[in-house]
Motif scaffolding. Sequence first.
Motif: not given
Length: 321
Positions: A29, A45-46, A49, A56, A71, A73, A94, A107
Amino acid sequence: MAGEEGADVLAITEHWKCYCRTQGKHGGSAIYSKEKFKCTERTDYSLLSVSNIIECSAAQIYLENYKILIVCIYRPNTQPVADVDQFLEVLRIILEKCTVEKGKFILVGDFNLDILSDSTNVSEFKSLLENFNLDFTNFVPTRPASGSCLDNIITPLPGQTRVLEYHISDHCALKFVANSLYSNHINKRKIKRRIINDGTIANFVQKLTSINWDDIYTCTSDPNQLWNIFHERFSKTFEQCFPKVEVYLSSNEKNIKVTPDVEHLKDILDKLYIVSFARPEFKATYISIKKQYDNSLSQKKKDHFNSLIRIQKISQRLHGG
């Protein structure tokens, strides 16, 4: 393709680059933006994952007096390791993070769940989005060979999503055009607010420690005079470190306010969730904290709506309703 469509931001899944995975192949991603934008990676956020479950990446894009979170995904669908329940649990985290951001979010990605089907997994996916007042922006098949809609864009921003076929993958591309991000400020009210965060607080503490307070500790004059001296220095430093600046009142200001204790609980919950994968003994603690968090959030919502009802009743009585 991106140049032809005039895309400002490009989100790609299954790019097969090795830097997104420590094991396995393919997948991935990534997010790319034009150089004209100020863009920062959101590693918080990553880090959510989970191998073979969800990949992510996230980036904060800064526009004129505006910022937007992107974001991207990808949900691997390799059997038998793919776990939809676990994927939806991470996606819930998330979405919770996204909804408390100080700006809007988008997203986008390959969710590998055909939303045109009536499977139990898809029903749970849709139900999760409904809990956040969100919905899919695309209902057109994105994998022509199977006629399934596996890719989507999810956002509270008004705009249009189109399916693009460039024949470079077995999946189609999606293009989302937001409705005039810059003009969103025209009808927004400006307010003055102090910017208080970890950085400004650290600067404030550093400046306070650099002030010489010896005369206050050693002086034996009138206590009221000493207080005035202290207050003047303290207030001057405070105003220097936390000046009031003009900001736009976001629509998020109208949402339910989450208190610091609930935010702290959420922070612990996120960390426990990640740790519990490597240390199963923390799973029970995670479940216990999650129950506390859910109960606290539920109570905040009840308090919020009870307050709205009370205000409405008072308004009706005042106006003879």
